[in-house]
Design a protein around this motif. Structure first.
Motif, PDB file in Angstrom:
ATOM      1  N   ARG A 114       0.840  -1.096   0.133  1.00 32.69           N
ATOM      2  CA  ARG A 114       0.128   0.047  -0.071  1.00 32.69           C
ATOM      3  C   ARG A 114       0.864   1.357  -0.042  1.00 32.69           C
ATOM      4  NH1 ARG A 114       0.459  -1.152   5.286  1.00 32.69           N
ATOM      5  NH2 ARG A 114       0.570   0.585   6.968  1.00 32.69           N
ATOM      6  N   PHE A 115       0.250   2.533  -0.445  1.00 31.26           N
ATOM      7  CA  PHE A 115       0.995   3.565  -0.436  1.00 31.26           C
ATOM      8  C   PHE A 115       0.590   4.599   0.758  1.00 31.26           C
ATOM      9  CE2 PHE A 115       2.259   7.895  -1.918  1.00 31.26           C
ATOM     10  CZ  PHE A 115       3.541   7.787  -2.253  1.00 31.26           C
ATOM     11  N   GLU A 116       1.319   5.157   1.571  1.00 33.16           N
ATOM     12  CA  GLU A 116       1.075   6.254   2.316  1.00 33.16           C
ATOM     13  C   GLU A 116       1.546   7.425   2.176  1.00 33.16           C
ATOM     14  OE1 GLU A 116       2.599   4.935   6.288  1.00 33.16           O
ATOM     15  OE2 GLU A 116       1.084   3.420   6.290  1.00 33.16           O
ATOM     16  N   TYR A 117       0.723   8.643   2.012  1.00 32.45           N
ATOM     17  CA  TYR A 117       1.264   9.778   1.560  1.00 32.45           C
ATOM     18  C   TYR A 117       1.597  10.568   2.804  1.00 32.45           C
ATOM     19  CZ  TYR A 117      -1.382   9.020  -2.447  1.00 32.45           C
ATOM     20  OH  TYR A 117      -1.836   8.538  -4.071  1.00 32.45           O
ATOM     21  N   GLY A 118       2.876  10.984   2.822  1.00 36.08           N
ATOM     22  CA  GLY A 118       3.370  11.778   3.797  1.00 36.08           C
ATOM     23  C   GLY A 118       3.701  11.621   5.117  1.00 36.08           C
ATOM     24  N   THR A 119       3.499  10.220   5.661  1.00 41.09           N
ATOM     25  CA  THR A 119       3.505   9.792   6.633  1.00 41.09           C
ATOM     26  C   THR A 119       4.863   9.079   7.094  1.00 41.09           C
ATOM     27  OG1 THR A 119       2.497   7.624   6.043  1.00 41.09           O
ATOM     28  CG2 THR A 119       1.057   9.713   7.034  1.00 41.09           C
ATOM     29  N   LEU A 120       5.246   9.404   8.237  1.00 46.97           N
ATOM     30  CA  LEU A 120       6.636   8.577   8.534  1.00 46.97           C
ATOM     31  C   LEU A 120       6.364   8.109  10.189  1.00 46.97           C
ATOM     32  CD1 LEU A 120       9.542  10.761   7.452  1.00 46.97           C
ATOM     33  CD2 LEU A 120       8.854   8.486   6.650  1.00 46.97           C
ATOM     34  N   ILE A 121       5.437   7.562  10.358  1.00 46.56           N
ATOM     35  CA  ILE A 121       5.029   6.863  11.805  1.00 46.56           C
ATOM     36  C   ILE A 121       5.902   5.686  12.096  1.00 46.56           C
ATOM     37  CG2 ILE A 121       3.068   6.115  13.205  1.00 46.56           C
ATOM     38  CD1 ILE A 121       1.153   7.619  11.672  1.00 46.56           C
ATOM     39  N   GLY A 122       6.360   5.562  13.166  1.00 45.46           N
ATOM     40  CA  GLY A 122       7.067   4.189  13.453  1.00 45.46           C
ATOM     41  C   GLY A 122       8.444   4.210  12.977  1.00 45.46           C
ATOM     42  N   ARG A 123       9.372   3.180  13.167  1.00 45.72           N
ATOM     43  CA  ARG A 123      10.461   2.816  12.377  1.00 45.72           C
ATOM     44  C   ARG A 123      10.747   1.456  12.040  1.00 45.72           C
ATOM     45  NH1 ARG A 123      14.563   4.569  17.266  1.00 45.72           N
ATOM     46  NH2 ARG A 123      16.056   4.062  15.458  1.00 45.72           N
ATOM     47  N   PRO A 124       9.892   1.124  10.929  1.00 46.94           N
ATOM     48  CA  PRO A 124      10.023  -0.066  10.207  1.00 46.94           C
ATOM     49  C   PRO A 124      11.154  -0.631   9.493  1.00 46.94           C
ATOM     50  CG  PRO A 124       8.785   1.352   8.703  1.00 46.94           C
ATOM     51  CD  PRO A 124       9.117   2.105  10.292  1.00 46.94           C
ATOM     52  N   PRO A 125      11.571  -1.717   9.242  1.00 43.74           N
ATOM     53  CA  PRO A 125      12.516  -1.747   8.242  1.00 43.74           C
ATOM     54  C   PRO A 125      12.452  -1.007   7.025  1.00 43.74           C
ATOM     55  CG  PRO A 125      11.706  -3.883   9.086  1.00 43.74           C
ATOM     56  CD  PRO A 125      10.840  -2.942   9.406  1.00 43.74           C
ATOM     57  N   ARG A 126      13.709  -0.502   6.377  1.00 43.18           N
ATOM     58  CA  ARG A 126      13.419   0.357   5.169  1.00 43.18           C
ATOM     59  C   ARG A 126      14.515  -0.195   3.899  1.00 43.18           C
ATOM     60  NH1 ARG A 126      16.196   6.038   6.368  1.00 43.18           N
ATOM     61  NH2 ARG A 126      14.470   5.546   8.097  1.00 43.18           N
ATOM     62  N   LEU A 127      13.826  -0.197   2.863  1.00 39.77           N
ATOM     63  CA  LEU A 127      14.589  -0.754   1.666  1.00 39.77           C
ATOM     64  C   LEU A 127      15.040   0.686   1.118  1.00 39.77           C
ATOM     65  CD1 LEU A 127      15.352  -2.557  -0.494  1.00 39.77           C
ATOM     66  CD2 LEU A 127      13.095  -1.994  -1.604  1.00 39.77           C
ATOM     67  N   GLU A 128      16.589   0.732   1.346  1.00 36.94           N
ATOM     68  CA  GLU A 128      17.230   1.928   0.929  1.00 36.94           C
ATOM     69  C   GLU A 128      17.480   2.142  -0.653  1.00 36.94           C
ATOM     70  OE1 GLU A 128      17.790   3.919   3.278  1.00 36.94           O
ATOM     71  OE2 GLU A 128      18.033   2.879   5.021  1.00 36.94           O
ATOM     72  N   GLU A 129      18.144   3.259  -1.251  1.00 36.72           N
ATOM     73  CA  GLU A 129      18.232   3.501  -2.456  1.00 36.72           C
ATOM     74  C   GLU A 129      19.166   2.703  -2.941  1.00 36.72           C
ATOM     75  OE1 GLU A 129      17.561   6.050  -4.697  1.00 36.72           O
ATOM     76  OE2 GLU A 129      15.714   6.338  -3.578  1.00 36.72           O
ATOM     77  N   ASP A 130      20.046   2.033  -2.501  1.00 36.30           N
ATOM     78  CA  ASP A 130      21.196   1.231  -3.053  1.00 36.30           C
ATOM     79  C   ASP A 130      20.584  -0.435  -2.910  1.00 36.30           C
ATOM     80  OD1 ASP A 130      21.292   0.675  -0.240  1.00 36.30           O
ATOM     81  OD2 ASP A 130      23.398   0.893   0.015  1.00 36.30           O
ATOM     82  N   GLY A 131      19.518  -0.717  -2.619  1.00 36.82           N
ATOM     83  CA  GLY A 131      19.075  -1.845  -2.561  1.00 36.82           C
ATOM     84  C   GLY A 131      19.093  -2.715  -1.233  1.00 36.82           C
ATOM     85  N   THR A 132      19.879  -1.956  -0.367  1.00 38.48           N
ATOM     86  CA  THR A 132      19.960  -2.515   0.937  1.00 38.48           C
ATOM     87  C   THR A 132      19.009  -2.454   1.952  1.00 38.48           C
ATOM     88  OG1 THR A 132      21.184  -1.056   1.977  1.00 38.48           O
ATOM     89  CG2 THR A 132      22.668  -2.586   0.791  1.00 38.48           C
TER      90      THR A 132
END
Length: 248
Positions: free
Chosen positions: A159-177
């Motif tokens: 799903r897509f969330e607009y303009g929210t940064l709630i919580g600290r879930p794992p993140r897929l970074e720009e370099d694929g890590t």
């Protein structure tokens, strides 16, 4: 995945059954055929098995070919024994060449799969770019990319969330890590985390929102797939930026 496993299972059966079958066919001609010619025919059978399945199937086929070559085509016939030193050398060479050729055949098949996969990745990016050029709303592109991400990364949902940064879930970074709690997650070894992870969407340094990715059990997309996912997210960022839907 199930089709792939079924093909490998068939290859293992062929590895055990094809060499003795070929040897049995050659039995009427064994007195007039050199051992080298018979060994070459068996190498063809080994290559056929390796092209069908994985490396293990090819190695089993090579071993099976050497064993049944001894049993059917060398004196004393019908026994697992070899009477001449030259036949021993031929059997050993058959095993060695069979294993080597089977590994090469399996490697070639793997490279072909990689090439086809790379073509699919490029096609997905191209399709999204073309859609972005013709879509009348960025939401159309977002929905399309969500569906792409599900198949690309092995997700159970997106799903897509607009303009929210709630919580600290794992993140897929720009370099694929993947990072989680400021630590790097070894996605190549462990696959995707069991937790829902985010893929943030930026354009020209402005934050627009994030895709929330729900991995299916056992999902382990390769680095190339993760980089394609980032590229698709960047395309969404460009669309939202053009539409003026930015969040700071």
């Amino acid at each position: 995945m199930s089709l792939y496993l079924t093909r490998n299972q068939v290859a293992v059966v062929a590895a055990l059954a094809l060499p003795p079958a070929v040897c049995a066919v050659l039995v009427p001609f064994r007195t007039g055929m050199s051992d080298a010619d018979a060994a070459l025919v068996l190498v063809v059978a080994v290559v056929a098995v390796a092209a069908l399945g994985h490396r293990l199937a090819g190695a089993l086929a090579a071993l099976s070919a050497a064993v049944w070559f001894d049993f059917f085509l060398t004196r004393p016939y019908g026994q697992f024994a070899i009477g001449k030193a030259a036949d021993v050398v031929t059997a050993v060479l058959l095993l060695a060449v069979g294993i080597a050729v089977s590994q090469l055949a399996a490697r070639a098949r793997k490279l072909k799969v990689i090439a086809l996969t790379d073509d699919d990745y490029l096609a997905q990016i191209h399709h999204t770019v073309r859609l972005a050029e013709t879509a009348t709303s960025p939401y159309t592109v977002i929905d399309h990319v969500c569906r792409q991400l599900v198949g690309l990364l092995g997700l159970s949902g997106c799903r897509f969330e607009y303009g929210t940064l709630i919580g600290r879930p794992p993140r897929l970074e720009e370099d694929g890590t993947i990072t989680w709690d400021h630590r790097r997650w070894d996605a190549d070894r462990d696959g995707l985390p069991d937790e829902e992870l985010e893929l943030r969407v930026f354009h020209n340094g402005r934050f627009h929102g994030r895709f929330m990715l729900q991995p299916a059990p056992g999902a382990a997309p390769p680095l190339a797939a993760r980089l394609v996912a980032v590229t698709l997210a960047n395309q969404v960022g460009a669309e939202l930026g053009t539409a003026g839907l930015a969040y700071v």
